[in-house]
Design a protein around this motif. Structure first.
Motif, short mmCIF file in Angstrom:
data_model
loop_
_atom_site.label_atom_id
_atom_site.label_comp_id
_atom_site.label_asym_id
_atom_site.label_seq_id
_atom_site.Cartn_x
_atom_site.Cartn_y
_atom_site.Cartn_z
N THR A 27 0.86 -1.18 0.00
CA THR A 27 0.00 0.00 0.00
C THR A 27 0.90 1.24 0.00
O THR A 27 1.74 1.40 0.89
N GLU A 217 1.48 4.82 -11.19
CA GLU A 217 0.15 4.42 -10.73
C GLU A 217 -0.39 3.29 -11.59
O GLU A 217 -1.00 2.34 -11.07
N ARG A 218 -0.16 3.36 -12.90
CA ARG A 218 -0.61 2.27 -13.78
C ARG A 218 0.09 0.96 -13.45
O ARG A 218 -0.54 -0.10 -13.34
N GLY A 221 -0.93 -0.55 -10.15
CA GLY A 221 -2.25 -1.15 -10.27
C GLY A 221 -2.18 -2.53 -10.90
O GLY A 221 -2.85 -3.47 -10.45
N LYS A 222 -1.37 -2.67 -11.94
CA LYS A 222 -1.22 -3.97 -12.60
C LYS A 222 -0.59 -5.00 -11.68
O LYS A 222 -0.88 -6.20 -11.77
N THR A 226 -1.94 -1.20 -3.82
CA THR A 226 -2.94 -0.17 -3.54
C THR A 226 -2.26 1.19 -3.46
O THR A 226 -1.26 1.34 -2.75
N ARG A 228 -3.03 5.12 -2.49
CA ARG A 228 -3.97 6.04 -1.86
C ARG A 228 -3.40 7.45 -1.89
O ARG A 228 -2.38 7.73 -1.24
#
Length: 472
Positions: A27, A217-218, A221-222, A226, A228
């Motif tokens: 995270t 961020e991409r 995500g893959k 996480t 935030r």
């Protein structure tokens, strides 16, 4: 293993990607609305504006490796050969490396450098040989002031201002004479006197927001991590070895507590001093981080109604301008129907400018650009604005090496990252990425079960090992 990375700058992004690639449950928490830290972008009147004008060198292997992992390597091209246009109100010159092996690759350009007299050029070798012989890991080296050391090797005021300042002010972000000799020596040994192609310059072809934050961020995500945003950490509590509670600031639902087996604290040193839990490091060590201070960078943005500069970037001497970049294409200026040119002046070590009103900066820097680029004398300035990074880097002066902590702390599962930590490099993008890798390596070394933290690729491990070699 559940890992919380606090801070979404390049150090935090690097650590989060490496951990997620090793199958950790990651995270990433970032207080700002986007990732990238000091290297991000924002929009203004349909223009994409970078927070700073960041470039890198071919020797920045860790940063280039991060770009490749983000899928962005093709969008940050390197020069085929080091090539810098240097302008003054009277003349222009070109510093371009030759096709000969190091350390002779810069010799032809320096011998023709018109801003120095022939005797001054001949004395450059004394400083070059001195830099090659420096012991960077010796604490005494960091205690020396760069200007005093250069002067003792025949580098007069003119030489320091018109040559050495081109390299050291932008990398150390303090007035050239005031920098740490150890950090200046790192720049010289690695970039200027290392491999012949080490100093070839890379300039991003995309905005920093796309290159770093959006791409990270991409990818995260893959990888199942996480992310935030707009999430400020209020406190970190160590409940035991490899057991942490990360408290998020108040939300609509009340306080949010994240449990973690490990935490990478990848924030600036002032924030790290507030968040680091008791027992992680001696109190005097944490208190000492205040001595790192902060140094500002100011960016002056000037938009003309026509093209005035015919090179992608240039360095300036005998002018208040330091470095100037053509931002026209990256900003999307032409896409909004504007056929002019957008120039951004990057002012490092900008203490004298950081509180000056924009109107006063306009009165100084618009005429200064006209002195450097004759076409600007007939052009009309259609927009002018200023961005300020008040705490862009720590103040890289003598005596700071002993204040920079290593990645590992005394609490198993808690590591530090950030370009202010002990990377052996100046406070740069390369230093930030290396610090993120070092933090993950430290977690792996602390863990009872190494597989539970991260299995780094060989490339990543080799990069971190090279950080350690700086001290050997």
């Amino acid at each position: 293993m559940k890992v919380v990375v606090v801070g979404g700058g390049l150090a935090g992004i690097t650590a989060a990607v490496a951990l997620a690639q090793g199958d950790a449950d990651v995270t990433l928490l970032e207080a700002k609305p986007r990732l990238g830290g000091a290297t991000m972008s924002f929009t203004r009147d349909d223009l994409v504006i970078d927070t700073g004008q960041h470039v890198f060198l071919r020797c920045c292997t860790a940063y280039r490796g991060l770009l490749d992992r983000l899928g962005m390597g093709a969008h940050a091209p390197l020069q085929p050969r080091f090539d810098v246009t240097v302008v003054s109100p009277q003349r222009r010159a070109r510093l371009k490396r030759g096709r000969v092996p190091a350390p002779l690759h810069m010799l032809p350009a320096l011998l023709r450098y018109p801003f120095l007299s022939y005797p001054e050029r001949t004395r450059l070798s004394r400083a070059a040989l001195g830099f090659r012989g420096l012991k960077l890991a010796d604490p005494a080296t960091d205690e020396q002031r760069l200007g005093d050391w250069l002067a003792a090797r025949g580098q007069d005021e003119r030489t320091r201002r018109t040559l050495w300042d081109l390299f050291f002010i932008s990398t150390l972000n303090v007035p050239g004479d005031d920098g740490s000799l150890a950090l200046a020596g790192k720049v010289a040994q690695t970039g200027l006197l290392g491999d012949a192609d080490a100093a070839d310059i890379g300039v991003p072809a995309l905005s920093l927001g796309e290159l770093h934050g959006a791409a990270a961020e991409r990818l995260l995500g893959k990888l199942g991590a996480t992310v935030r945003l707009n999430t400020k950490v209020a406190a970190i509590e160590a409940k035991g070895p490899n057991e942490f509670a990360v408290q998020i600031g108040r939300t609509a639902e009340g306080e949010d507590i994240l449990s973690a087996d490990a935490v990478v604290l990848a924030v600036p040193h002032e924030a790290a001093a507030r968040l680091i839990p008791p027992g992680a490091l001696p109190a005097e060590t944490v208190d000492g981080w205040a001595g790192l201070g902060a140094a500002p960078i100011v960016n002056v943005h000037v938009i003309y109604d026509r093209k005035v500069m015919d090179v992608p970037f240039a360095a300036a001497v005998d002018s208040p301008v330091q470095w100037v970049f053509d931002r026209t294409r990256i900003s999307g200026m032409h896409a909004r129907g504007d056929d002019g040119q957008y120039l951004a002046i990057s002012l490092s070590a900008a203490d004298e400018y950081v509180d000056v009103p924009a109107a006063a900066l306009r009165e100084q820097f618009v005429p200064a650009l006209a002195e450097l680029f004759p076409a600007a004398r007939e052009a009309t300035v259609t927009e002018f604005f200023v961005t300020r990074e008040r705490r862009a880097t720590f103040r890289q002066v003598p005596g700071t090496a002993r204040l920079r902590p290593q990645a590992a702390t005394d609490l198993p599962g808690l590591t530090l990252a950030g370009s202010w930590t002990d990377t052996g490099w100046p406070d740069t993008m390369e230093g930030a990425v290396r610090s993120g890798l070092s933090a993950v390596i430290a977690l792996r070394e602390q863990a009872d079960n190494e597989d539970a933290v991260s299995e780094l690729t060989n490339e990543q491990v080799n990069t971190v090992d090279s950080v350690r070699e700086v001290r050997s």
